[in-house]
Each structure stands twice: as structure tokens, then as C-alpha cells.
Design a protein around this motif. Sequence first.
Motif, PDB file in Angstrom:
ATOM      1  N   LEU A  14      -4.388   8.016  76.351  1.00 12.76           N
ATOM      2  CA  LEU A  14      -5.284   6.891  76.114  1.00 12.76           C
ATOM      3  C   LEU A  14      -4.422   5.641  76.154  1.00 12.76           C
ATOM      4  O   LEU A  14      -3.473   5.512  75.388  1.00 12.76           O
ATOM      5  CB  LEU A  14      -5.992   7.029  74.767  1.00 12.76           C
ATOM      6  CG  LEU A  14      -6.789   8.314  74.550  1.00 12.76           C
ATOM      7  CD1 LEU A  14      -7.449   8.308  73.177  1.00 12.76           C
ATOM      8  CD2 LEU A  14      -7.814   8.537  75.640  1.00 12.76           C
ATOM      9  N   THR A  38     -25.906   5.807  79.307  1.00 14.17           N
ATOM     10  CA  THR A  38     -25.233   4.824  78.459  1.00 14.17           C
ATOM     11  C   THR A  38     -26.091   3.568  78.364  1.00 14.17           C
ATOM     12  O   THR A  38     -26.852   3.259  79.282  1.00 14.17           O
ATOM     13  CB  THR A  38     -23.854   4.442  79.023  1.00 14.17           C
ATOM     14  OG1 THR A  38     -24.041   3.823  80.290  1.00 14.17           O
ATOM     15  CG2 THR A  38     -22.943   5.646  79.151  1.00 14.17           C
ATOM     16  N   MET A  71      -9.227   6.682  79.521  1.00 17.96           N
ATOM     17  CA  MET A  71      -8.930   8.113  79.377  1.00 17.96           C
ATOM     18  C   MET A  71      -8.290   8.552  80.681  1.00 17.96           C
ATOM     19  O   MET A  71      -8.931   8.520  81.729  1.00 17.96           O
ATOM     20  CB  MET A  71     -10.228   8.918  79.229  1.00 17.96           C
ATOM     21  CG  MET A  71     -10.773   9.092  77.881  1.00 17.96           C
ATOM     22  SD  MET A  71     -12.194  10.247  77.985  1.00 17.96           S
ATOM     23  CE  MET A  71     -13.425   9.275  77.176  1.00 17.96           C
ATOM     24  N   VAL A  83     -12.944   5.286  76.153  1.00 15.88           N
ATOM     25  CA  VAL A  83     -13.338   5.478  74.763  1.00 15.88           C
ATOM     26  C   VAL A  83     -12.913   4.227  74.010  1.00 15.88           C
ATOM     27  O   VAL A  83     -11.889   3.619  74.339  1.00 15.88           O
ATOM     28  CB  VAL A  83     -12.705   6.755  74.143  1.00 15.88           C
ATOM     29  CG1 VAL A  83     -11.190   6.670  74.093  1.00 15.88           C
ATOM     30  CG2 VAL A  83     -13.291   7.067  72.775  1.00 15.88           C
ATOM     31  N   TYR A  98     -18.096   5.866  74.274  1.00 11.58           N
ATOM     32  CA  TYR A  98     -17.315   6.554  75.299  1.00 11.58           C
ATOM     33  C   TYR A  98     -18.190   6.817  76.507  1.00 11.58           C
ATOM     34  O   TYR A  98     -19.410   6.851  76.415  1.00 11.58           O
ATOM     35  CB  TYR A  98     -16.738   7.887  74.782  1.00 11.58           C
ATOM     36  CG  TYR A  98     -17.739   8.744  74.048  1.00 11.58           C
ATOM     37  CD1 TYR A  98     -18.633   9.568  74.735  1.00 11.58           C
ATOM     38  CD2 TYR A  98     -17.818   8.708  72.656  1.00 11.58           C
ATOM     39  CE1 TYR A  98     -19.563  10.332  74.061  1.00 11.58           C
ATOM     40  CE2 TYR A  98     -18.752   9.472  71.973  1.00 11.58           C
ATOM     41  CZ  TYR A  98     -19.625  10.274  72.684  1.00 11.58           C
ATOM     42  OH  TYR A  98     -20.557  11.023  72.012  1.00 11.58           O
ATOM     43  N   TRP A  99     -17.536   6.973  77.632  1.00 13.81           N
ATOM     44  CA  TRP A  99     -18.193   7.492  78.834  1.00 13.81           C
ATOM     45  C   TRP A  99     -17.154   8.280  79.623  1.00 13.81           C
ATOM     46  O   TRP A  99     -15.951   8.014  79.537  1.00 13.81           O
ATOM     47  CB  TRP A  99     -18.841   6.390  79.678  1.00 13.81           C
ATOM     48  CG  TRP A  99     -17.911   5.345  80.240  1.00 13.81           C
ATOM     49  CD1 TRP A  99     -17.634   4.125  79.693  1.00 13.81           C
ATOM     50  CD2 TRP A  99     -17.143   5.415  81.452  1.00 13.81           C
ATOM     51  NE1 TRP A  99     -16.741   3.436  80.478  1.00 13.81           N
ATOM     52  CE2 TRP A  99     -16.424   4.198  81.564  1.00 13.81           C
ATOM     53  CE3 TRP A  99     -16.996   6.379  82.444  1.00 13.81           C
ATOM     54  CZ2 TRP A  99     -15.569   3.935  82.636  1.00 13.81           C
ATOM     55  CZ3 TRP A  99     -16.142   6.110  83.502  1.00 13.81           C
ATOM     56  CH2 TRP A  99     -15.440   4.896  83.588  1.00 13.81           C
ATOM     57  N   ALA A 110     -14.441  13.971  76.274  1.00 11.49           N
ATOM     58  CA  ALA A 110     -15.017  12.973  75.361  1.00 11.49           C
ATOM     59  C   ALA A 110     -14.704  13.342  73.915  1.00 11.49           C
ATOM     60  O   ALA A 110     -14.368  12.472  73.102  1.00 11.49           O
ATOM     61  CB  ALA A 110     -16.525  12.851  75.583  1.00 11.49           C
ATOM     62  N   ALA A 113     -10.855  12.697  73.261  1.00  5.87           N
ATOM     63  CA  ALA A 113     -10.567  11.260  73.179  1.00  5.87           C
ATOM     64  C   ALA A 113     -11.189  10.647  71.932  1.00  5.87           C
ATOM     65  O   ALA A 113     -10.566   9.805  71.267  1.00  5.87           O
ATOM     66  CB  ALA A 113     -11.078  10.560  74.435  1.00  5.87           C
ATOM     67  N   SER A 114     -12.392  11.074  71.589  1.00  5.37           N
ATOM     68  CA  SER A 114     -13.076  10.520  70.417  1.00  5.37           C
ATOM     69  C   SER A 114     -12.373  10.907  69.122  1.00  5.37           C
ATOM     70  O   SER A 114     -12.311  10.116  68.181  1.00  5.37           O
ATOM     71  CB  SER A 114     -14.537  10.970  70.397  1.00  5.37           C
ATOM     72  OG  SER A 114     -15.224  10.424  71.504  1.00  5.37           O
ATOM     73  N   ALA A 117      -9.577   8.553  68.802  1.00  2.00           N
ATOM     74  CA  ALA A 117     -10.072   7.222  68.426  1.00  2.00           C
ATOM     75  C   ALA A 117     -10.416   7.174  66.935  1.00  2.00           C
ATOM     76  O   ALA A 117     -10.116   6.184  66.259  1.00  2.00           O
ATOM     77  CB  ALA A 117     -11.283   6.846  69.280  1.00  2.00           C
ATOM     78  N   SER A 141     -24.035  14.115  74.345  1.00  2.00           N
ATOM     79  CA  SER A 141     -23.297  13.100  73.599  1.00  2.00           C
ATOM     80  C   SER A 141     -23.396  13.365  72.095  1.00  2.00           C
ATOM     81  O   SER A 141     -22.423  13.178  71.364  1.00  2.00           O
ATOM     82  CB  SER A 141     -23.820  11.706  73.940  1.00  2.00           C
ATOM     83  OG  SER A 141     -22.933  10.725  73.487  1.00  2.00           O
TER      84      SER A 141
END
Length: 185
Positions: A14, A38, A71, A83, A98-99, A110, A113-114, A117, A141
Motif C-alpha cells: 500500500l 461504488t 493497492m 483503499v 476501497y475499490w 480488499a 488492504a482494509s 488500513a 463489500s
Amino acid sequence: MEKYPEIKTDRLQLRGFQASDAPDIQLLAGAREVAEMTLNIPHPYLKGMAEAWIENHERDFESGEGVVWAMVELKSNKLIGAVGLIVNRRFNRAELGYWVGKPFWGQGFATEASMAALAYGFEEMKLNKIHASHMVRNPASGRVMQKIGMEQEGIFKEHALKWDQFLDLAVYGILSSTWQTRQTL
């Protein structure tokens, strides 16, 4: 001036977005399927939009308003998504967003990465709460939010407008105290 944070996870780096990422952003975020799930990604995703989006990141980080990471898959060094945390300092909380580009869906990126975060938000930014929402029509999601320990707090009926349609949003959150407790288990 604080250096833009970089985080390594098992499969991801990241890092801050760079101008050279713009063509990949336009390609990945420009896919209708990504924009459709999104609230903030437009479709069509026009030339110049990625550059304009990237330009705000450094300023937002320096002012404490948020942090957005690219990412990047370690194995291939490919940009696969984004993210970030949008900070509300008054209430010491942030919104997680995030996407992930469609070719990389369903691989846990996702979630990975989340999680990173969240750790950054609670450990480095000392936030009290991190929340997120997803369109009810996008349950994948919501599964990401559940996997990272967030709990559903409710449904906001017809809370957002996307492509002339009012959408229900499922709202999730996690408190720093809950997150800290789970880290010691």
C-alpha cells in the motif's frame, strides 16, 4: 512534513498514488462494473479524472483529512485498486473506502488492504472509530467489512443517489477499543 505512509501486507504494498498510475486507474476504475458498485466513481471515467483525483491525496494527508493508498500486488507489481480513510477530526473517526479492479475480484485483496488500513487508523492516527458503508445490492463489500471485524449498525434507506436511482446503504463500524481487544486475543 510527515512522509506518506507505506504498508506491506502478505500480498500487497500500500503506497501513495503516483501520476504514472493514472492510466491503470482509468482502466480499472473505469470499468462499469466497478463504478456501479461504488458511490464516488463516475462512469464513464474520463481522461484527466485519475490525475485530478491523485493530485488531492498529498494535500489531504498533510492536512490530516485522510489517506488513500494504491493497492499494488507484490507478486506482479500491478495496481489492483485503492483503499483509504477519510477523516473527521471533530469526531475522531474515519470512513473506510476501497475499490478493486474487476480482474482482481474475489481474491481477498480488499479484505487484506482494509485490515491494514484499520491498523493504521487505530495505531497511527489514534482514531476512535472507523466506519464504512456499502450498497445493499453489493453484498461482497459487506463481507469484507464483516471479515475485518466491523459490525453492521443499520441500513440507511434510499440514502444515496447513483445513476438516478436512490439506494439503500448498509452501515458498518468498529471502535478502537473493540479492535484493540481483538488484537490481544
